[in-house]
Design an enzyme around this catalytic site. Structure first.
Site, PDB file in Angstrom:
ATOM      1  N   GLY A  40       0.805  -1.212   0.000  1.00 53.70           N
ATOM      2  CA  GLY A  40       0.000   0.000   0.000  1.00 53.70           C
ATOM      3  C   GLY A  40       0.836   1.258   0.000  1.00 53.70           C
TER       4      GLY A  40
ATOM      5  N   ILE B 282       3.088  -2.160   4.069  1.00 54.37           N
ATOM      6  CA  ILE B 282       3.198  -3.377   3.283  1.00 54.37           C
ATOM      7  C   ILE B 282       2.805  -4.529   4.189  1.00 54.37           C
ATOM      8  CG2 ILE B 282       4.685  -4.863   1.887  1.00 54.37           C
ATOM      9  CD1 ILE B 282       6.575  -2.446   1.575  1.00 54.37           C
TER      10      ILE B 282
ATOM     11  N   ASP C 117      -5.978  -2.515  -5.514  1.00 51.24           N
ATOM     12  CA  ASP C 117      -6.593  -2.726  -4.202  1.00 51.24           C
ATOM     13  C   ASP C 117      -8.111  -2.674  -4.274  1.00 51.24           C
ATOM     14  OD1 ASP C 117      -6.397   0.025  -4.851  1.00 51.24           O
ATOM     15  OD2 ASP C 117      -6.455   0.615  -2.744  1.00 51.24           O
TER      16      ASP C 117
END
Length: 249
Positions: A10, A14, A98
């Site tokens: 992200g 992580i 995501d």
């Protein structure tokens, strides 16, 4: 038994987790500096059958190469990856991986529902998976820290509020810092509640699912009913991995 390695890279953290036959182990947060060493250690000790990397940032090319070289069934998730739902997002090339993982996770957890997945992280994303298994999109707005930083960056006088307690944010600020905190935190609460209400008016059999790093600060402060699932993205990654790389019979 299939053992899957799931990596969520992200903007802020992580996360790494193993999943066996759809059951996810608790994700752990790793640093960018140690990611190669730690993932290599996991691969050598656990010998996962498959791996998936979901990244919304400039992830390590070395990590991607290592995954492909050590694990035959490695998937790098993108907006164009084959998924077990209908992806009707019009600009798949710019779709955050995501968001795709999140709606797949919602499909696995709440099939047959109109699911609005709200992920509160660097940004807030609103992602609607319709009950016909179709993802069309939703909305994106600034997250918590981005709002604090923006007011400082785009004004001459407002300070950047770096120390704040979301859970104790006042409605009535008594100085500049607490006024900024009130505006950011209560503004986000009003925004999220308002978005949930607008979707709930339009869709029946509706669920709102809260996830993301800052979600715990807001889950108990919303008026609308929500489900909270901090591991929804990882569950979606696991599902997408199995969909793309089935084990030989």
């Amino acid at each position: 038994m299939s053992l899957n390695l799931c990596i969520d890279w992200g903007n802020t953290n992580i996360k790494v987790a193993l999943a066996a036959n759809g059951k996810l182990q608790r994700p752990v947060i790793v640093s960018e500096e140690s990611i190669l060493e730690q993932v290599t250690g996991i691969i050598e000790s656990h010998k996962p059958d498959k791996a998936i990397l979901c990244s919304v940032s400039q992830h390590s090319v070395e990590l991607e190469m290592m995954l492909r070289s050590k694990i035959k069934g490695a998937v790098i998730l993108t907006g164009n990856t084959n998924v077990p739902i209908n992806n009707a997002y019009l600009s798949a090339d710019t779709l955050g991986a995501d968001r795709l993982a999140l709606v797949c996770g919602a499909h696995a957890s709440y099939p047959g529902k109109n699911n609005l997945v709200i992920s509160i992280g660097t940004c807030i994303t609103y992602n609607l998976l319709q009950n016909n298994r179709t993802f069309r999109g939703g909305a994106i707005s600034p997250g918590l820290q981005m709002r604090f930083k923006a007011m400082n960056a785009f004004t001459s006088m407002l300070p950047e509020v770096k120390k704040y307690d979301v859970d104790d944010a006042l409605l009535l600020g008594y100085d500049t810092e607490t006024c900024i905190q009130s505006g950011v935190v209560n503004g986000m609460i009003a925004e999220i509640d308002g978005m949930i209400s607008m979707y709930a008016e339009r869709y029946t059999d509706f669920n709102a699912i809260l996830t993301g790093g800052d979600a715990p600060h807001f889950a108990g402060r919303l008026k609308n009913k929500i489900f909270a699932d901090p591991d929804l993205l990882m569950k979606g990654c696991d599902l997408i991995l199995d969909h793309n790389v089935p084990l030989p019979q």
